[in-house]
Design an enzyme around this catalytic site. Structure first.
Site, PDB file in Angstrom:
ATOM      1  CG  HIS A 110      -1.821  -1.123   1.340  1.00 18.63           C
ATOM      2  ND1 HIS A 110      -1.614  -2.041   2.147  1.00 18.63           N
ATOM      3  CD2 HIS A 110      -3.018  -1.262   0.493  1.00 18.63           C
ATOM      4  CE1 HIS A 110      -2.774  -2.942   2.096  1.00 18.63           C
ATOM      5  NE2 HIS A 110      -3.554  -2.498   1.044  1.00 18.63           N
ATOM      6  N   GLY A 143      -2.724  -1.844  -7.077  1.00 19.68           N
ATOM      7  CA  GLY A 143      -1.470  -2.956  -7.112  1.00 19.68           C
ATOM      8  C   GLY A 143      -1.751  -3.745  -8.320  1.00 19.68           C
ATOM      9  CD  GLN A 181      -9.053  -4.927  -7.093  1.00 19.22           C
ATOM     10  OE1 GLN A 181      -9.997  -5.494  -6.369  1.00 19.22           O
ATOM     11  NE2 GLN A 181      -8.023  -4.207  -6.565  1.00 19.22           N
TER      12      GLN A 181
HETATM   13  O1  PAF Z   1      -7.603  -4.154  -3.643  1.00 19.23           O
HETATM   14  C1  PAF Z   1      -8.640  -3.918  -2.840  1.00 19.23           C
HETATM   15  O2  PAF Z   1      -7.885  -3.869  -1.632  1.00 19.23           O
HETATM   16  C2  PAF Z   1     -10.070  -3.883  -3.033  1.00 19.23           C
HETATM   17  O3  PAF Z   1     -10.418  -4.790  -3.785  1.00 19.23           O
HETATM   18  C3  PAF Z   1     -10.423  -2.433  -3.261  1.00 19.23           C
HETATM   19  C4  PAF Z   1      -9.961  -2.206  -4.744  1.00 19.23           C
HETATM   20  C5  PAF Z   1      -9.972  -1.548  -2.159  1.00 19.23           C
HETATM   21  C6  PAF Z   1     -11.914  -2.392  -3.535  1.00 19.23           C
HETATM   22  O4  PAF Z   1     -12.574  -2.725  -2.244  1.00 19.23           O
END
Ligand code: PAF
Length: 283
Positions: A37, A149, A155
């Site tokens: 993060h 990420g 995603q």
């Molecule tokens: O990758 C994540 O942590 C989650 O899928 C996100 C993008 C914050 C959506 O809840």
């Protein structure tokens, strides 16, 4: 660092920044923050005047209630880390009502088939949940740029598609995977592994690296998939959920390698009940 605990406080904060003509970089998270993060924030810091993060464990993207219940929630630790690190100007911690005023339900999207591959097969409804929360957060935060990420590569592809569908005025950036020293991809879920398991789980990255060696040696996609499957065949407490050798753009399973395309190996292994995801560009 500002802590914005509801939609109203976010709104006044955003309005004040926009009035001053500040550009906003945004990294949404579900908390249990780690160096992966922090790397999103570092990138956001370079490109924007203001960096905002959010922490919200989104119920609609969990198809497994046990996974939702066990998802680590470490809000005080997260806030301390953000303060110490100093790259984030404000953290938005919405309530469930701030995101889902009409009840926690997903919208339904057509992501052009991206949603049906890999995670889509194993986690039905997952990407509708991700799309719903990300769309809502982007509408509320109104960033110029948003950062995700590459560990969740599918995603990332889905979110780029979401921007195409909704026309939201935001640029999406994918940030490379951050790994532990032993190669294990950083994930909030790693906290649920014992130190021994965390060390052993380096096998996942080693297997991806070996898949890349096989790619370079001219093996075809099914040979590579078979070799990966064999690696996990007889390892107690490890279950290979899937290995996919796929086209990086469509995310469809590759049957042969074409020189005009790029490919990536995608893997999910469940270790002691903890679902670990990783991927590697083949080159
Ligand atoms: O990758 C994540 O942590 C989650 O899928 C996100 C993008 C914050 C959506 O809840």
């Amino acid at each position: 660092m500002e802590i914005l605990n509801n939609r109203e406080s976010l709104k006044s904060y955003i309005n004040a920044q926009k009035e001053q003509g500040k550009s906003i970089g945004f990294a949404p998270t579900m908390g249990a923050l780690h160096s992966g993060h922090l790397s999103l924030y570092e990138h956001a810091r370079k490109d924007n005047d203001i960096v905002i993060s959010s922490i919200f464990v989104n119920p609609t993207q969990f198809n497994n209630p046990e996974d939702l219940e066990k998802y680590p929630r470490t809000i005080d630790k997260d806030i301390n880390l953000l303060k110490k690190h100093g790259f984030v100007d404000a953290v938005y911690i919405p309530t469930i009502n701030d995101i889902y005023p009409n009840g926690a339900q997903s919208k339904q999207y057509d992501f052009g088939g991206l949603e049906s591959e890999m995670e889509g097969k194993f986690r039905p409804g997952h990407f509708d949940g991700v799309g719903t929360v990300v769309e809502e957060l982007l509408r509320q935060v109104q960033p110029n740029r948003a950062y995700f990420g590459e560990k969740d590569f599918q995603q990332l592809a889905i979110i780029k598609k979401l921007i195409e569908i909704t026309g939201l005025p935001v640029e999406i950036y994918g940030i490379p995977i951050v790994r532990e020293e032993n190669g294990l991809a950083l994930s909030s879920r790693n906290q649920r592994l014992s130190p021994e398991r965390r060390e052993e789980a380096k096998l996942i990255y080693e297997t991806l690296t070996k898949a890349n060696e096989d790619f370079k040696a001219g093996k075809n996609p099914s040979e590579i998939r078979r070799a990966v499957a064999q690696t996990f065949d007889n390892i107690k407490d490890y279950t290979l959920e899937y290995i996919s050798i796929a086209d990086e753009e469509t995310l469809r399973e590759a049957h042969e390698f074409l020189p005009s395309k790029s490919y990536r190996a995608f893997i999910v292994v469940v270790v002691d009940g903890v679902r670990l995801i990783d991927n590697l560009h083949l080159k």
